[in-house]
Design a protein around this motif. Structure first.
Motif, PDB file in Angstrom:
ATOM      1  N   MET A   1       0.831  -1.198   0.000  1.00  0.00           N
ATOM      2  CA  MET A   1       0.000   0.000   0.000  1.00  0.00           C
ATOM      3  C   MET A   1       0.869   1.253   0.000  1.00  0.00           C
ATOM      4  N   LYS A   2       1.888   1.274   0.865  1.00  0.00           N
ATOM      5  CA  LYS A   2       2.770   2.434   0.929  1.00  0.00           C
ATOM      6  C   LYS A   2       3.510   2.620  -0.397  1.00  0.00           C
ATOM      7  N   ALA A   3       4.053   1.534  -0.931  1.00  0.00           N
ATOM      8  CA  ALA A   3       4.792   1.624  -2.197  1.00  0.00           C
ATOM      9  C   ALA A   3       3.873   2.088  -3.324  1.00  0.00           C
ATOM     10  N   GLY A   4       2.649   1.563  -3.352  1.00  0.00           N
ATOM     11  CA  GLY A   4       1.699   1.980  -4.375  1.00  0.00           C
ATOM     12  C   GLY A   4       1.343   3.451  -4.260  1.00  0.00           C
ATOM     13  N   ARG A   5       1.142   3.908  -3.023  1.00  0.00           N
ATOM     14  CA  ARG A   5       0.827   5.322  -2.775  1.00  0.00           C
ATOM     15  C   ARG A   5       1.999   6.208  -3.194  1.00  0.00           C
ATOM     16  N   GLN A   6       3.205   5.805  -2.822  1.00  0.00           N
ATOM     17  CA  GLN A   6       4.367   6.625  -3.160  1.00  0.00           C
ATOM     18  C   GLN A   6       4.620   6.637  -4.664  1.00  0.00           C
ATOM     19  N   ASN A   7       4.377   5.524  -5.328  1.00  0.00           N
ATOM     20  CA  ASN A   7       4.498   5.511  -6.795  1.00  0.00           C
ATOM     21  C   ASN A   7       3.469   6.441  -7.420  1.00  0.00           C
ATOM     22  N   MET A   8       2.260   6.462  -6.853  1.00  0.00           N
ATOM     23  CA  MET A   8       1.225   7.357  -7.366  1.00  0.00           C
ATOM     24  C   MET A   8       1.614   8.817  -7.121  1.00  0.00           C
ATOM     25  N   ILE A   9       2.214   9.110  -5.984  1.00  0.00           N
ATOM     26  CA  ILE A   9       2.677  10.478  -5.706  1.00  0.00           C
ATOM     27  C   ILE A   9       3.659  10.910  -6.786  1.00  0.00           C
ATOM     28  N   LEU A  10       4.620  10.054  -7.097  1.00  0.00           N
ATOM     29  CA  LEU A  10       5.603  10.395  -8.130  1.00  0.00           C
ATOM     30  C   LEU A  10       4.935  10.614  -9.479  1.00  0.00           C
ATOM     31  N   LYS A  11       3.947   9.790  -9.798  1.00  0.00           N
ATOM     32  CA  LYS A  11       3.223   9.946 -11.060  1.00  0.00           C
ATOM     33  C   LYS A  11       2.448  11.259 -11.078  1.00  0.00           C
ATOM     34  N   VAL A  12       1.759  11.555  -9.984  1.00  0.00           N
ATOM     35  CA  VAL A  12       0.947  12.772  -9.898  1.00  0.00           C
ATOM     36  C   VAL A  12       1.812  14.018 -10.046  1.00  0.00           C
ATOM     37  N   ILE A  13       2.945  14.072  -9.344  1.00  0.00           N
ATOM     38  CA  ILE A  13       3.770  15.287  -9.439  1.00  0.00           C
ATOM     39  C   ILE A  13       4.482  15.378 -10.778  1.00  0.00           C
TER      40      ILE A  13
END
Length: 71
Positions: A1-13
């Motif tokens: 979950m954390k890795a998925g969230r952090q990957n999404m953060i990188l994608k979003v920014i």
């Protein structure tokens, strides 16, 4: 979950000019991630995100490049 969230953060920014933690949280919510400001703050620190000036003069989050270079 954390890795998925952090990957999404990188994608979003990478795809958006995100200026605030609140804006980042809202974009994550649209992607299905319920996060608190504290979680966002920890993720920003762990991902070593920085703010840089955009072409319009405002500031936005971006990757510092540390995780890509392995330094």
């Amino acid at each position: 979950m954390k890795a998925g969230r952090q990957n999404m953060i990188l994608k979003v920014i990478d795809e958006n000019n995100v200026e605030t933690q609140d804006e980042l949280a809202a974009k994550l919510k649209k992607e299905g991630f319920e996060v608190t400001q504290a979680t966002i703050s920890r993720d920003i620190k762990e991902l070593k995100l920085i703010k840089v000036q955009s072409g319009s003069g405002s500031y936005k989050y971006t990757s510092s490049g540390v995780e890509q270079t392995g330094k």
